[in-house]
Design a protein around this motif. Sequence first.
Motif, mmCIF file in Angstrom:
data_model
loop_
_atom_site.group_PDB
_atom_site.id
_atom_site.type_symbol
_atom_site.label_atom_id
_atom_site.label_comp_id
_atom_site.label_asym_id
_atom_site.label_seq_id
_atom_site.Cartn_x
_atom_site.Cartn_y
_atom_site.Cartn_z
ATOM 1 N N LYS A 63 0.866 -1.183 0.000
ATOM 2 C CA LYS A 63 0.000 0.000 0.000
ATOM 3 C C LYS A 63 0.900 1.230 0.000
ATOM 4 N N PHE A 64 0.889 1.968 -1.103
ATOM 5 C CA PHE A 64 1.737 3.146 -1.266
ATOM 6 C C PHE A 64 0.912 4.412 -1.055
ATOM 7 N N THR A 65 1.530 5.391 -0.398
ATOM 8 C CA THR A 65 0.944 6.721 -0.241
ATOM 9 C C THR A 65 2.003 7.742 -0.627
ATOM 10 N N PHE A 66 1.748 8.501 -1.703
ATOM 11 C CA PHE A 66 2.708 9.488 -2.197
ATOM 12 C C PHE A 66 2.111 10.889 -2.128
ATOM 13 N N THR A 67 2.971 11.836 -1.763
ATOM 14 C CA THR A 67 2.591 13.244 -1.692
ATOM 15 C C THR A 67 3.525 14.041 -2.596
ATOM 16 N N GLY A 68 2.977 15.031 -3.287
ATOM 17 C CA GLY A 68 3.793 15.857 -4.167
ATOM 18 C C GLY A 68 3.094 17.150 -4.525
ATOM 19 N N ALA A 69 3.774 17.980 -5.293
ATOM 20 C CA ALA A 69 3.190 19.237 -5.763
ATOM 21 C C ALA A 69 2.108 18.927 -6.791
ATOM 22 N N LEU A 70 1.019 19.678 -6.726
ATOM 23 C CA LEU A 70 -0.141 19.404 -7.570
ATOM 24 C C LEU A 70 0.021 20.029 -8.953
ATOM 25 N N VAL A 71 -0.161 19.195 -9.966
ATOM 26 C CA VAL A 71 -0.190 19.668 -11.346
ATOM 27 C C VAL A 71 -1.651 19.872 -11.733
ATOM 28 N N ASP A 72 -1.936 20.933 -12.473
ATOM 29 C CA ASP A 72 -3.326 21.242 -12.835
ATOM 30 C C ASP A 72 -3.997 20.058 -13.515
ATOM 31 N N TYR A 73 -5.247 19.812 -13.144
ATOM 32 C CA TYR A 73 -6.060 18.775 -13.775
ATOM 33 C C TYR A 73 -6.219 19.089 -15.257
ATOM 34 N N SER A 74 -6.147 18.057 -16.078
ATOM 35 C CA SER A 74 -6.255 18.275 -17.527
ATOM 36 C C SER A 74 -7.056 17.154 -18.174
ATOM 37 N N GLU A 75 -7.608 17.454 -19.341
ATOM 38 C CA GLU A 75 -8.256 16.426 -20.139
ATOM 39 C C GLU A 75 -7.165 15.558 -20.775
ATOM 40 N N ALA A 76 -7.390 14.254 -20.781
ATOM 41 C CA ALA A 76 -6.388 13.351 -21.357
ATOM 42 C C ALA A 76 -7.037 12.016 -21.680
ATOM 43 N N THR A 77 -6.648 11.445 -22.798
ATOM 44 C CA THR A 77 -7.130 10.111 -23.131
ATOM 45 C C THR A 77 -6.270 9.074 -22.424
ATOM 46 N N MET A 78 -6.870 7.941 -22.120
ATOM 47 C CA MET A 78 -6.133 6.891 -21.430
ATOM 48 C C MET A 78 -5.093 6.282 -22.362
ATOM 49 N N LEU A 79 -4.006 5.815 -21.756
ATOM 50 C CA LEU A 79 -2.897 5.265 -22.526
ATOM 51 C C LEU A 79 -3.255 3.872 -23.042
ATOM 52 N N THR A 80 -2.718 3.527 -24.191
ATOM 53 C CA THR A 80 -3.045 2.248 -24.825
ATOM 54 C C THR A 80 -1.783 1.439 -25.079
#
Length: 332
Positions: A159-176
């Motif tokens: 179980k991993f918990t990571f904290t970091g600087a927030l990058v703005d939410y963006s529209e993106a297609t899922m990777l294939t």
Amino acid sequence: MTYKLVELQQLAAKIESTEGTAISMSASDVQQVRNIKFTYGIPRYEKKTRRASFSKFNSVGGSRMGTIEFDMDLVGLGASHALSGSEIFLQACGLANTSGGTNAQLYTASSIWDYSSLSTSKHKSLTIGGYIDGGLRKICGARGNCVLSAKSGQPIIAKFTFTGALVDYSEATMLTSITYPVQQKTPPLFYNAAMSVGGSGGFATGELLVDTFELDFGNVVQMRADANSATGYRSAAIVDRDARFKFDPEMVSISDHDFYAIWKAETTAALSLSITGSNDTAENKITITAPALQYEDVQDGERGQLWIKDIGAALRGSDAAGDDEFVIKLGT
């Protein structure tokens, strides 16, 4: 307007070349994880302006950070010594990666962090992206903590918990075109294991009847403020560690193992836990060792109408160099 399906999620992660600078990710960076949870951390500055009413003026958003939690099966190496993907997360949880020979990788607790050169730093920083159906939530400069746990007959869950600087939410297609490591399909299960505490002077291999265990790296993670950054943060930093181990052996006679006396005497003992893979490769194996396990809490419990001991222990380092309180070996 279109709806977003919860089942359509991916998580991708990559080690950064410049700490705190977000990097783009591709299909090769997608990891096989589950139970993804993303939490935004944007504190509000309330101006508390005095006026002739109780009504408040608009608040102002402050520094922006985010937290990503997820679960991942911990596995060993695959065919031709292939890695599983967990190695980048272990390194961003403060473990140093060294070769354990042709067929193994070692991950050792480390206090060494070198901001000037991420290539030599033992605490890697990550850009992590949580893809949802049509969108991307991302953090950078991320570091975190890991808790390993397992129940008899089930995989080891990281179980991993990571904290970091927030990058703005963006529209993106899922990777294939994703290719997952083959060993993730058959993760080692917590049975037919070899576990001992104290060797022949304590619980030798085969004498320790346990159902569960938990290893908490015990990392303390703090955000590094940076007024020059657009988010108000540079990155996350691991500033302390207090590793802990829990397990639940069946109760035995005092002559066989005196839990209370060992607890009272503050004795330490070596821990060894080896879990072999299933039916893919011999290298799909996990070994956890700790040179100085010390009982810190011993309580009575029951399992299937049998008495057990619920034991909480600290993992101590050596008196000299330290950074050796536990080692995780993936492979043979």
